[in-house]
Motif scaffolding. Structure first.
Motif, PDB file in Angstrom:
ATOM      1  N   ALA A  25     -19.778   9.303   0.152  1.00 53.03           N
ATOM      2  CA  ALA A  25     -19.721  10.205  -1.155  1.00 53.03           C
ATOM      3  C   ALA A  25     -19.992  11.707  -0.892  1.00 53.03           C
ATOM      4  N   ALA A  26     -20.223  12.025   0.181  1.00 58.27           N
ATOM      5  CA  ALA A  26     -20.013  13.693   0.598  1.00 58.27           C
ATOM      6  C   ALA A  26     -18.948  13.918   1.160  1.00 58.27           C
ATOM      7  N   ASN A  27     -17.734  12.988   1.769  1.00 56.84           N
ATOM      8  CA  ASN A  27     -16.803  13.233   2.256  1.00 56.84           C
ATOM      9  C   ASN A  27     -15.562  13.866   1.181  1.00 56.84           C
ATOM     10  N   VAL A  28     -14.822  14.743   1.435  1.00 55.32           N
ATOM     11  CA  VAL A  28     -13.831  15.058   0.769  1.00 55.32           C
ATOM     12  C   VAL A  28     -12.436  14.642   1.418  1.00 55.32           C
ATOM     13  N   ASP A  29     -11.576  14.040   0.666  1.00 59.57           N
ATOM     14  CA  ASP A  29     -10.445  13.424   1.519  1.00 59.57           C
ATOM     15  C   ASP A  29      -9.375  14.706   1.478  1.00 59.57           C
ATOM     16  N   PRO A  30      -8.723  14.773   2.745  1.00 58.41           N
ATOM     17  CA  PRO A  30      -7.920  15.682   2.778  1.00 58.41           C
ATOM     18  C   PRO A  30      -6.909  15.603   1.837  1.00 58.41           C
ATOM     19  N   PRO A  31      -6.165  16.774   0.994  1.00 56.83           N
ATOM     20  CA  PRO A  31      -5.126  16.513   0.210  1.00 56.83           C
ATOM     21  C   PRO A  31      -3.833  15.946   0.445  1.00 56.83           C
ATOM     22  N   SER A  32      -3.141  15.304  -0.390  1.00 52.36           N
ATOM     23  CA  SER A  32      -1.967  14.374  -0.001  1.00 52.36           C
ATOM     24  C   SER A  32      -0.685  15.313  -0.041  1.00 52.36           C
ATOM     25  N   ASN A  53      -9.944  23.920   1.214  1.00 49.79           N
ATOM     26  CA  ASN A  53     -11.413  24.470   1.582  1.00 49.79           C
ATOM     27  C   ASN A  53     -12.589  23.496   1.478  1.00 49.79           C
ATOM     28  N   PRO A  54     -12.551  22.536   0.301  1.00 51.69           N
ATOM     29  CA  PRO A  54     -13.806  21.665   0.334  1.00 51.69           C
ATOM     30  C   PRO A  54     -13.549  20.744   1.484  1.00 51.69           C
ATOM     31  N   VAL A  55     -12.604  20.222   1.913  1.00 50.92           N
ATOM     32  CA  VAL A  55     -12.441  19.333   2.814  1.00 50.92           C
ATOM     33  C   VAL A  55     -13.140  20.186   4.265  1.00 50.92           C
ATOM     34  N   PHE A  56     -12.754  21.156   4.533  1.00 45.58           N
ATOM     35  CA  PHE A  56     -13.568  21.916   5.659  1.00 45.58           C
ATOM     36  C   PHE A  56     -15.194  22.237   5.278  1.00 45.58           C
TER      37      PHE A  56
END
Lengths: 595, 447
Positions: free
Chosen positions: B174-181, B195-198
């Motif tokens: 749940a804390a992971n942020v998927d990289p944008p498509s 940014n949120p991904v990193f």
């Protein structure tokens, strides 16, 4: 100052610096609110204010001090007092054994070889100060692991605006923003008052700063934690150097007896004697015996000798009485008597005095010379027994007198570092700092408790003289065992010194300090008359009647004085509802314009 | 000085006959005050300055300061965790604790790995107060087995143990942020999307102070430091949490070892996969990072510029060389031409001179012929003719062209006067003799 830190307040990381003529110290306030003195990379907490240049290399502190022997002409010492001064107005004597001050425009400069294979360059005293402060800043940054960018620096009470300006700009060039300049005696007093065990009480304090080359004494009224300097006295010829000279002369004579050569005639010999003599003096403050060892003092002859404390005290008696005289002079200048003093702060070479039962007195000794035990005991004999002499030898929990100023500055730095520079400036503006002070004590008339006999006062001060206005005090008084109606009479009072048992000459004892000087002290004391403070009511203000107060309860009196001298008094019996509240209007503006 | 000072002295009793309205009498006012400078130092002075600058009285100032202090405490309370509880979560089975979201159970899903131990403790207390079995029993909504309460206890146990918390955080999806498509990225917003991904990946770094993506204005060094860091990412992420349960009965040791080995392998595999995943992620970011393109372009532009400059310089040099060569050629040609013209002119002049000499010679010859070879009578004898012509020839050959010309002019003016012509020849011959070019004996006829 405004509520909370200003939004755009620059990120100051401030330390306290005591920048003295002979020694400087740096201190910081830790997260626990305690001020600590920082040791430099050589482990010194007293960093000699000396810079020396050898082959383009800069030495600072103790390292530079050692260069006074081998390299006196490229070693700059005792420069603090020249900062911001005109060449014509300086006294170059302390620099006799180091680089000599020279004129450059109107300022003072030193001609030294500060770079490799170049001729001597003329370095102004403000540049020297910048270099010195830069080294201090570096030591502090190294110790704290965080770059220091601001400081509170102590200055003597009599420093001029030009001297302060020069110090601020020198500090700025060294990368230090001076948040505030603080008077040395006040910083020293604050170092004591900021200790967590200290309770805020009204007191009169003498702060005697007995430094290396000059001495200052100040009388400070501390009222509700606010300080007002009542008088100061300065002596530019008196200091630790005079004590050193006594030791130097003593050993020089001894050396002459053996070898028929005066080591003081040789420049290097004198420098060696001076350096070692100072160390011997310091050792005598701790032990009763001290040795002096100098290799190749003069003509290659090694010299070793000892001196004991009694001998030293005997020789230095004259200098000691000069110190005590200076303190007495300051007390007299403030229009006070030694009996008024509750605390004597003895300093690095210093003293702290303090009086009154509830409102106590101190003498704070500060400055290096204050370590001298004899000096503290001399002061003990001048001031009343109740007066605390805050020096290492007389007061077990006394702080190191040499550190006081730096500690006080560090405390002030921690208090103001979160504020904006502008905010600080506004707060130290005369608009804020000049305040009316009570010219007479305000108190309440009380019954003389019969147990204490005739000596107990009729009038008991509630708000002391020289209290900054507005002021507020809350006091509780006992009610007689029978209870019933009581009278609270609020009035002004004046202090008088009453002399009991005036044997031969009643008024002569003010110069008690001088009679001790010949060190046959104890014998006189029995004949001395008893002097004590007596309060007399001088001007009634108001009377309040509290009716039907229960026996054994207490009456609380709250006195509030506005800055226009208007007065509100509330009296009530504790535990009862209501009470009496009234206001006394401000007096009309008088002919001299003061309110 | 708000605290009362207690003085152990007694107030006097009211004297007989003292009487006043409202029990007080004003007898006087204070004497004048002296103006002094107070030292702007110490906490009490700061309080004084605050009062003076804001024109507050003692009690006002105390009240305001007290209010400020109170406010701070309230703000802290406001941070309190209050999230709606999911009914599905409430009915979870406590045995399946591995599957539960411990943060959600404690109401900390907003904070997740950022939650401080202090917050966790407070959240736990709050949840316990609400879900304690005794409370439930009292309110009648009995939850058989106290399942949710057990969930809370388990969540707290895990989250307050740093080692266990790390294990859980490692697999906290749940804390992971998927990289944008690619589709999202095509609309721009590179920094906002990545940014949120990193930021979420940074939580696994062993080294703290992880460099962040930055924005379009980041310098080349910053961007390089960022990618260097992320390509050398040192992660503490581990996958013990997903281990298969090892049977702890002592009966089947082989089975136990087998499962342990399996777990270790699975962990290693997952770790490798995770490293690869992160690498891919950074690759993806790098591939679409405008800044890299920009820097490359700048670099190329810089290189191109240098190259162009170099080329232009070479061209300029070649041009100059060519120009110099042409100039040289031109000069050479010019000089050749002038030389040729000169030669031709010389030739012409020579020819002209030759012609003139020929003509003059003819004049000379004809002059003697006209006067009949100085014979006094009739036809001159052949010998006479020969002798005169020999002499004329001799003179002609000995004198220069210029003299020849002047001689010819003089002779033409004489108009068949034999004597005069003879004199002329004689002078010419004499002159030659004087000059030593001729001996007197050689001239036979003119003297």
């Amino acid at each position: 100052m405004s509520e909370g830190p200003a939004v755009n307040a620059a990120e100051w990381f401030a330390i306290g610096i005591s920048f003295g003529n002979s020694n400087s110290s740096i201190a910081y306030t830790g997260p626990d609110g305690k001020a600590e003195v920082i040791a430099n990379e050589e482990g010194d907490r007293q960093i000699p204010s000396i810079l020396s240049y050898v082959d383009g290399e800069e030495f600072h502190g103790t390292q530079a001090k050692l260069q006074l022997i081998r390299n006196p002409r490229d070693t700059v010492a005792y420069f603090r007092d020249y900062l911001g001064k005109d060449y014509t107005s300086i006294d170059p004597t302390p620099c006799h054994q180091s680089a000599h001050p020279q004129q450059s425009d109107s300022a003072v400069a030193f001609s030294i070889h500060d770079a490799n294979d170049e001729g001597p360059s003329s370095i102004t005293v403000s540049e020297i100060t910048t270099r010195h402060l830069r080294r201090l800043k570096q030591s502090a940054s190294d110790f704290l692991g965080k770059a220091v960018n601001a400081a509170v620096i102590t200055v003597p009470t009599n420093s001029s605006a030009a001297q302060r300006g020069a110090l601020i700009s020198s500090a700025k060039r060294a990368g230090i923003e001076v948040l505030q300049l603080v008077h040395e005696p006040v910083a020293e007093l604050m170092a004591y008052d900021a200790r967590p065990e200290t309770v805020v009480v009204d007191k009169l304090v003498v702060v005697a700063d007995l430094g290396g080359t000059r001495s200052d004494a100040s009388v400070i009224a501390s009222r509700g934690g606010m300080y007002t300097i009542l008088a100061t006295a300065h002596d530019y010829e008196l200091g630790g150097a005079n004590l050193d000279q006594i030791i130097i002369d003593h050993f020089a004579k001894e050396f002459m007896k053996k070898h028929q050569i005066d080591p003081r005639e040789n420049e290097r010999g004198l420098a060696k004697l001076k350096l070692e003599g100072e160390a011997t003096k310091k050792a005598l403050s701790l032990g009763t015996n001290a040795t002096l060892n100098i290799e190749s003092l003069t003509n290659g002859i090694d010299f070793s000798s000892t001196i004991n404390r009694t001998r030293y005290e005997l020789l230095a008696g004259k200098v000691f009485s000069q110190f005590t005289n200076l303190i007495e002079q300051a007390v007299k200048k403030a229009g006070l008597d030694v009996l008024d003093i509750n605390e004597v702060c003895g300093l690095s070479q210093a003293v702290h005095c303090y009086t009154r039962k509830t409102h106590e007195s101190q003498v704070i000794l500060s400055g290096g010379s204050s370590h001298t035990p004899k000096l503290a005991s001399r002061l003990q004999s001048i001031f009343p027994v109740t007066t605390k002499i805050l020096a290492p030898s007389t007061f077990p929990t006394a702080l190191n007198p040499s550190d006081l100023a730096a500690r006080g500055a560090a405390i002030q730095a921690s208090l103001i570092q979160e504020f904006d520079k502008e905010d600080i400036e506004q707060s130290i503006h005369p608009m804020v700092t000049v305040t009316p002070h009570l010219s007479n004590a305000i108190g309440v008339r009380l019954l003389s408790p019969s147990v204490l006999g005739e000596s107990s006062p009729d009038f008991q001060p509630l708000i002391d003289v020289e209290t900054a206005l507005p002021a507020r005090r809350v006091t509780q008084y006992r009610v007689s065992n029978t209870g019933g109606d009581v009278l609270v009479r609020v009035c002004e009072g004046v202090r008088e010194i009453k002399t009991i048992k005036p044997i031969p000459k009643p008024k002569e004892d003010t110069n008690g300090g001088e009679t001790d000087a010949d060190s046959e002290l104890e014998s006189d004391e029995e004949e001395e008359e008893i002097r004590q403070i007596v309060w007399n009511e001088s001007r009634p203000i108001a009377e309040i009647a509290l009716k039907d107060v229960k026996s054994g309860s207490k009456v609380e009196v709250v006195v509030n004085i506005n800055s226009d001298l208007g007065l509100q008094v509330t009296a009530r019996a504790i535990g009862s509802r209501g009470g009496v509240r009234f206001a006394v209007d401000a007096p009309n503006v008088t002919s001299d314009g003061s309110i | 000085m708000a605290t009362a000072e207690v003085i152990p002295l007694t107030l006097p009793p009211l004297p007989e006959g003292w009487n006043a309205e409202k029990d007080f009498k004003i007898l006087g006012t204070l004497s004048n005050a002296t103006q002094r400078n107070i030292e702007p130092v110490g906490p009490h002075f700061l309080a004084h300055a605050r009062r003076k600058r804001h024109r507050r009285t003692f009690s006002e100032d105390e009240r305001i300061q007290a209010q400020e202090r109170v406010k701070k405490v309230e703000e802290e309370e406001d941070n309190e965790i209050s999230e709606p509880e999911d009914p599905i979560m409430l009915s979870r089975d406590a045995k399946d604790w591995k599957g539960q979201d411990h943060y959600a159970v404690l109401g900390l899903s907003k904070y997740r790995y950022r939650a401080t131990p202090e917050q966790i403790k407070r959240a736990h207390r709050k949840k316990v107060l609400r879900h304690h079995p005794d409370k439930k029993a009292a309110s009648g909504q009995d939850d058989e087995n106290d399942n949710f309460f057990k969930c809370i206890q388990k969540a707290t146990e895990i989250l307050l143990d740093p080692a266990k918390r790390r294990q859980f955080d490692s697999v906290d999806e749940a804390a992971n942020v998927d990289p944008p498509s690619k589709k999202q990225l095509s609309k721009g917003n590179f920094y906002k999307l990545w940014n949120p991904v990193f930021e979420s990946e940074a939580r696994f770094s062993k080294i703290q102070f992880v460099p962040m993506l930055g924005d379009e204005s980041s310098s080349k060094e910053e961007v390089e430091a960022f990618y260097n860091f992320w390509y050398n990412f040192d992660s503490w992420r581990s996958f013990e949490y997903q281990d298969e349960d090892v049977p702890d009965d002592n009966e089947n040791r082989d089975q136990k070892r087998h499962i342990e080995r399996k777990n270790a392998n699975a962990r290693r595999k997952k770790k490798t996969e995770d490293t690869a995943r992160l690498r891919r992620l950074v690759d993806d970011a790098l591939a679409v990072d405008e800044r890299i393109k920009k820097f490359r372009k700048e670099e190329r532009a810089g290189k191109d510029k240098r190259r162009l400059e170099k080329e232009a310089e070479a061209k300029r040099l070649a041009g100059e060389k060519e120009k110099a060569r042409l100039e040289e050629e031109r000069l050479k040609k010019e000089s050749e031409e002038t030389a040729k013209a000169e030669r031709e002119q010389n030739k012409k002049a020579k020819e002209a001179a030759k012609n003139a000499a020929k003509k003059n010679k003819r004049v000379l010859k004809s002059s003697v012929k006209d006067v009949n070879y100085f014979s006094k009578s009739g036809e001159a004898s052949a010998a006479q003719v020969d002798a005169v012509l020999d002499d004329v020839e001799l003179i002609m050959n000995k004198i220069s062209n210029e003299e020849l010309a002047s001689l010819a002019t003089r002779l033409t003016g004489m108009d068949k006067d034999a004597a005069a012509i003879k004199t002329i020849y004689a002078t010419a011959a004499r002159k030659l003799i004087e000059e030593g070019k001729l001996r007197e004996a050689e001239i036979k006829t003119f003297f």
